[in-house]
Design a protein around this motif. Structure first.
Motif, PDB file in Angstrom:
ATOM      1  N   PHE A   1       0.678  -0.878   0.053  1.00  0.00           N
ATOM      2  CA  PHE A   1       0.108   0.024  -0.089  1.00  0.00           C
ATOM      3  C   PHE A   1       0.934   1.431  -0.441  1.00  0.00           C
ATOM      4  O   PHE A   1       0.774   2.413  -0.236  1.00  0.00           O
ATOM      5  CB  PHE A   1      -1.074   0.146   1.293  1.00  0.00           C
ATOM      6  CG  PHE A   1      -2.571   0.156   0.819  1.00  0.00           C
ATOM      7  CD1 PHE A   1      -3.098   0.885   0.819  1.00  0.00           C
ATOM      8  CD2 PHE A   1      -2.956  -1.888   1.532  1.00  0.00           C
ATOM      9  CE1 PHE A   1      -4.583   0.010   0.487  1.00  0.00           C
ATOM     10  CE2 PHE A   1      -3.969  -1.934   0.622  1.00  0.00           C
ATOM     11  CZ  PHE A   1      -5.387  -0.999   0.597  1.00  0.00           C
ATOM     12  N   HIS A   2       2.157   1.542   0.884  1.00  0.00           N
ATOM     13  CA  HIS A   2       2.483   2.437   0.961  1.00  0.00           C
ATOM     14  C   HIS A   2       3.339   2.698  -0.698  1.00  0.00           C
ATOM     15  O   HIS A   2       3.393   3.615  -0.734  1.00  0.00           O
ATOM     16  CB  HIS A   2       3.998   2.205   1.795  1.00  0.00           C
ATOM     17  CG  HIS A   2       3.104   2.536   3.669  1.00  0.00           C
ATOM     18  ND1 HIS A   2       2.795   3.531   3.591  1.00  0.00           N
ATOM     19  CD2 HIS A   2       2.658   1.694   4.391  1.00  0.00           C
ATOM     20  CE1 HIS A   2       2.414   3.724   5.349  1.00  0.00           C
ATOM     21  NE2 HIS A   2       2.012   2.395   5.417  1.00  0.00           N
ATOM     22  N   ILE A   3       4.216   1.686  -0.851  1.00  0.00           N
ATOM     23  CA  ILE A   3       4.877   1.875  -1.867  1.00  0.00           C
ATOM     24  C   ILE A   3       3.250   1.884  -3.333  1.00  0.00           C
ATOM     25  O   ILE A   3       3.948   2.426  -4.248  1.00  0.00           O
ATOM     26  CB  ILE A   3       5.565   0.162  -2.353  1.00  0.00           C
ATOM     27  CG1 ILE A   3       6.824   0.123  -1.305  1.00  0.00           C
ATOM     28  CG2 ILE A   3       6.230   0.442  -4.161  1.00  0.00           C
ATOM     29  CD1 ILE A   3       7.449  -1.780  -1.554  1.00  0.00           C
ATOM     30  N   THR A   4       2.483   1.553  -3.798  1.00  0.00           N
ATOM     31  CA  THR A   4       1.775   2.287  -4.898  1.00  0.00           C
ATOM     32  C   THR A   4       1.229   3.108  -4.263  1.00  0.00           C
ATOM     33  O   THR A   4       1.089   4.382  -5.360  1.00  0.00           O
ATOM     34  CB  THR A   4       0.484   1.062  -4.469  1.00  0.00           C
ATOM     35  OG1 THR A   4       1.089  -0.459  -5.028  1.00  0.00           O
ATOM     36  CG2 THR A   4       0.223   1.656  -5.580  1.00  0.00           C
ATOM     37  N   LYS A   5       1.168   4.199  -3.445  1.00  0.00           N
ATOM     38  CA  LYS A   5       0.622   5.347  -2.752  1.00  0.00           C
ATOM     39  C   LYS A   5       1.890   6.310  -2.918  1.00  0.00           C
ATOM     40  O   LYS A   5       1.644   6.980  -3.633  1.00  0.00           O
ATOM     41  CB  LYS A   5       0.498   5.414  -1.236  1.00  0.00           C
ATOM     42  CG  LYS A   5      -0.076   7.309  -0.684  1.00  0.00           C
ATOM     43  CD  LYS A   5      -0.832   7.659  -1.505  1.00  0.00           C
ATOM     44  CE  LYS A   5      -1.665   9.128  -1.277  1.00  0.00           C
ATOM     45  NZ  LYS A   5      -3.009   9.534  -1.755  1.00  0.00           N
ATOM     46  N   ASP A   6       3.107   6.128  -2.932  1.00  0.00           N
ATOM     47  CA  ASP A   6       4.167   6.737  -3.622  1.00  0.00           C
ATOM     48  C   ASP A   6       4.032   6.910  -4.680  1.00  0.00           C
ATOM     49  O   ASP A   6       5.016   7.634  -5.285  1.00  0.00           O
ATOM     50  CB  ASP A   6       5.828   5.371  -3.194  1.00  0.00           C
ATOM     51  CG  ASP A   6       5.906   6.112  -1.329  1.00  0.00           C
ATOM     52  OD1 ASP A   6       5.091   6.762  -0.852  1.00  0.00           O
ATOM     53  OD2 ASP A   6       6.738   5.423  -0.611  1.00  0.00           O
ATOM     54  N   LEU A   7       4.307   5.634  -5.068  1.00  0.00           N
ATOM     55  CA  LEU A   7       4.016   5.897  -6.988  1.00  0.00           C
ATOM     56  C   LEU A   7       3.212   6.726  -7.303  1.00  0.00           C
ATOM     57  O   LEU A   7       3.204   6.604  -8.308  1.00  0.00           O
ATOM     58  CB  LEU A   7       3.934   4.112  -7.169  1.00  0.00           C
ATOM     59  CG  LEU A   7       4.259   3.702  -8.881  1.00  0.00           C
ATOM     60  CD1 LEU A   7       5.924   4.308  -8.503  1.00  0.00           C
ATOM     61  CD2 LEU A   7       4.476   2.215  -9.383  1.00  0.00           C
TER      62      LEU A   7
END
Length: 616
Positions: free
Chosen positions: A595-601
């Protein structure tokens, strides 16, 4: 020939040749066209040229003891093959067969030899290129075979010869007559006998083929002729400790289908090509062969469940999710190609004749990205070359019928019809190349809701069958337009951020993986790739291309790749929704990280376009 000169000047193999030598090559070079299934060179056609593929694809294949072809490798535009002819002293065990129509530049082998032997550095480059090519083929054969893509899956590769050989070796003596040998083979339903001397030592092998070719063809009396005048002395043997793939390569390289198996004490068994095939009879190679040799659509459809079972097997063996998706895409492509060939045959029998103009079948969406491990709704389209004015109606009738029959056959196999009609049998998704050029230009220049949705699906297209050039031509057009109409990419960003990734979703009990995570991850990589003019379609390939382009650091790329594999793990497992409360602590932590990585992307995407003045 100007085209030949341009190609030769780009080849490292001929670097350093003087002007006269290059002109000699240029004069003797010729361009040849080939059609699908044409055999360019092989075991029964000695290599007489070095080839450079200009258009189309050429496959490298071997034949098993049933004379069935097994594909080892593909050569595409820019690839060179035939270098083995510079060093080979015996016929090659491979066949080079056109996988589709195309062109190649032919350089006479005698001339290439004459020139390269004058330049040790160039000869060294040729031998190194050949070694690397062989290493690549063997690596692909081993790796992809262990994954089940084009050959044997993981389990047989791990086997040793001692696990699959027959320990009950049928033998005879040199004085055994041919008739007696044939009787033994017939009674035991085998294809060879190991020949022993008076001390029980291995001295040779005689096969059923030897009996047929050396007795029947010459008219010798089998009741008088002895095995001693027929057998192959000093046969190739293999250790019982050797691995499956070593046996397979040994048979391939020496074009034999029977290997006596030995240990330190002597003969301990016999291994045949049939044993190798039986070892994987319920595995991927057998399935691949059945797909390729099905001559009825009904026969092909009977394999559907076995194809689906491969996903579960590969999961249980711990193969990476991205690899499973790639492998299953290869199977889907094989099935689609086979169906289209059968449909073409049916149309010819119905009086339609051959395709009136070149065409290309493309798959789109997750199938186009090679991210569809299990059968889902069809997303496909058809591109065909503009026919002459008096052929337009006939061409449309032909391709309408071909698309309808192909979509119907895919549905029978287990790929459901697309509820939204995104299929080639829908005229919206079946056009001439000029029609497609106009359509995508309209979608890009004047993006509305439906146009954005259509192009989002179409942007991930990938050619599967036919004249790939048509798809490549359209890809180039799309990249040009998206580079020159920046507001279209802005519209794609706006469309994605209408549903921003919220970390609060993680605490809401149940999460829909595709809409909450995967879509945004895939969209970001697609949009960034288009922005930088990158042609890749698969998300992982887009990620790596963007990293090479400097958009991501290697460290960032590694983090995104880890998240991608996690998302693909859910997809491979057929998991659409996840109940957060049911997850174990470690699984919950992994998903939260995604979730965090997708949000960052998504944030990176937003900031990238805000820097260009986009209001988000």
């Amino acid at each position: 020939m100007e085209k030949a000169r341009e190609i030769l000047s780009d080849l490292d193999l001929f670097a350093g040749l003087n002007r006269d030598e290059l002109e000699l090559l240029e004069r003797e070079a010729r361009i040849c066209s080939f059609q699908e299934h044409d055999k360019l060179a092989g075991a029964d056609r000695p290599l007489e040229a070095v080839y450079v593929v200009l258009k189309g694809h050429v496959r490298v294949a071997i034949c098993n003891d049933k004379e069935e072809e097994i594909t080892l490798h593909y050569h595409g535009p820019g690839d060179m093959f035939g270098l083995a002819g510079l060093f080979a002293v015996s016929p090659m065990p491979f066949h080079f067969i056109a996988a589709e129509s195309g062109e190649a530049l032919l350089l006479p082998l005698r001339t290439v030899k004459q020139l390269l032997y004058k330049y040790p550095a160039n000869l060294w480059a040729a031998s190194r290129a050949l070694a690397e090519r062989l290493y690549q083929v063997y690596r692909e054969f081993s790796n992809e075979s262990s994954y089940g893509a084009k050959g044997v899956d993981q389990y047989p590769i791990r086997l040793k010869v001692g696990d699959i050989m027959s320990g009950d070796v049928a033998t005879c003596r040199s004085e055994t007559t041919a008739a007696e040998a044939a009787g033994i083979m017939g009674k035991r339903n085998i294809g060879s006998l190991v020949v022993l001397d008076g001390n029980g030592e291995l001295v040779g092998i005689v096969t059923d083929k030897d009996l047929v070719t050396r007795i029947m063809a010459t008219g010798l009396d089998p009741c008088v002729t002895t095995v001693g005048s027929l057998f192959t002395a000093g046969p190739i043997t293999i250790s019982h400790e050797a691995f499956y793939y070593e046996a397979l390569l040994l048979m391939m390289n020496h074009r034999v289908s029977h290997l006596p198996v030995v240990d330190r004490t002597g003969l301990v068994g016999i291994l045949t090509m049939k044993d190798l095939l039986d070892a994987k009879s319920h595995h991927a190679l057998a399935l691949t062969e059945r797909i390729e040799h099905s001559d009825q659509i009904g026969d092909l459809c009977s394999l559907a469940d076995r194809v689906e079972q491969l996903v579960d097997r590969m999961q249980s063996e711990g193969i990476r999710p991205s690899e499973i998706c790639r492998i299953m895409a290869d199977y889907d492509d094989r099935i689609t190609r086979k169906i289209i060939r059968l449909v073409e045959k049916e149309l010819a029998e119905e009086g339609f004749g051959p395709p009136p103009v070149p065409y290309c079948w493309v798959t789109m969406g997750s199938g186009g990205r090679k991210e569809q491990p299990r059968r889902t709704d069809q997303d496909n389209a058809l591109i065909y070359r503009d026919p002459a004015a008096d052929q337009k109606e006939a061409a449309e009738r032909y391709f309408a019928r071909l698309a309808e029959k192909t979509n119907d056959a895919l549905h029978r196999f287990g790929f459901p019809y697309c509820p939204g009609g995104v299929m080639a049998k829908n005229p919206v998704w079946r056009k001439t190349i000029s029609g497609w050029r106009e359509e995508v230009a309209d979608w890009i220049r004047e993006p509305d809701g439906q146009g954005v949705r259509n192009l989002t699906i179409f942007l991930d297209f990938r050619p599967v069958y036919g004249t790939f050039e048509l798809a490549h031509e359209l890809r180039i057009r799309i990249l040009y337009l998206t580079q020159n109409v920046p507001m279209f990419l802005h519209q794609l960003v706006l469309d994605d951020v209408q549903s921003p990734v919220h970390l609060g979703w993680f605490d809401r009990g149940e999460i829909e993986i595709k809409t909450r995570l995967s879509v945004h991850f895939i969209n970001a990589l697609r949009i960034l790739s288009l922005k930088h003019g990158l042609p890749q379609v698969n998300s992982l390939e887009r990620l790596r291309a963007l990293t090479e382009h400097g958009v991501f650091t290697p460290e960032e790329s590694s983090v995104y790749e880890e998240a991608y594999e996690e998302l693909m793990r859910y997809r491979v497992g057929g998991i659409r929704k996840i109940d957060i409360g049911s997850l174990k602590k470690q699984e919950r932590a992994r998903l939260k990280r995604v979730f965090h990585i997708t949000k960052d992307l998504q944030n990176l995407l937003i900031h990238s376009f805000r820097a260009e003045g986009l209001a988000l």
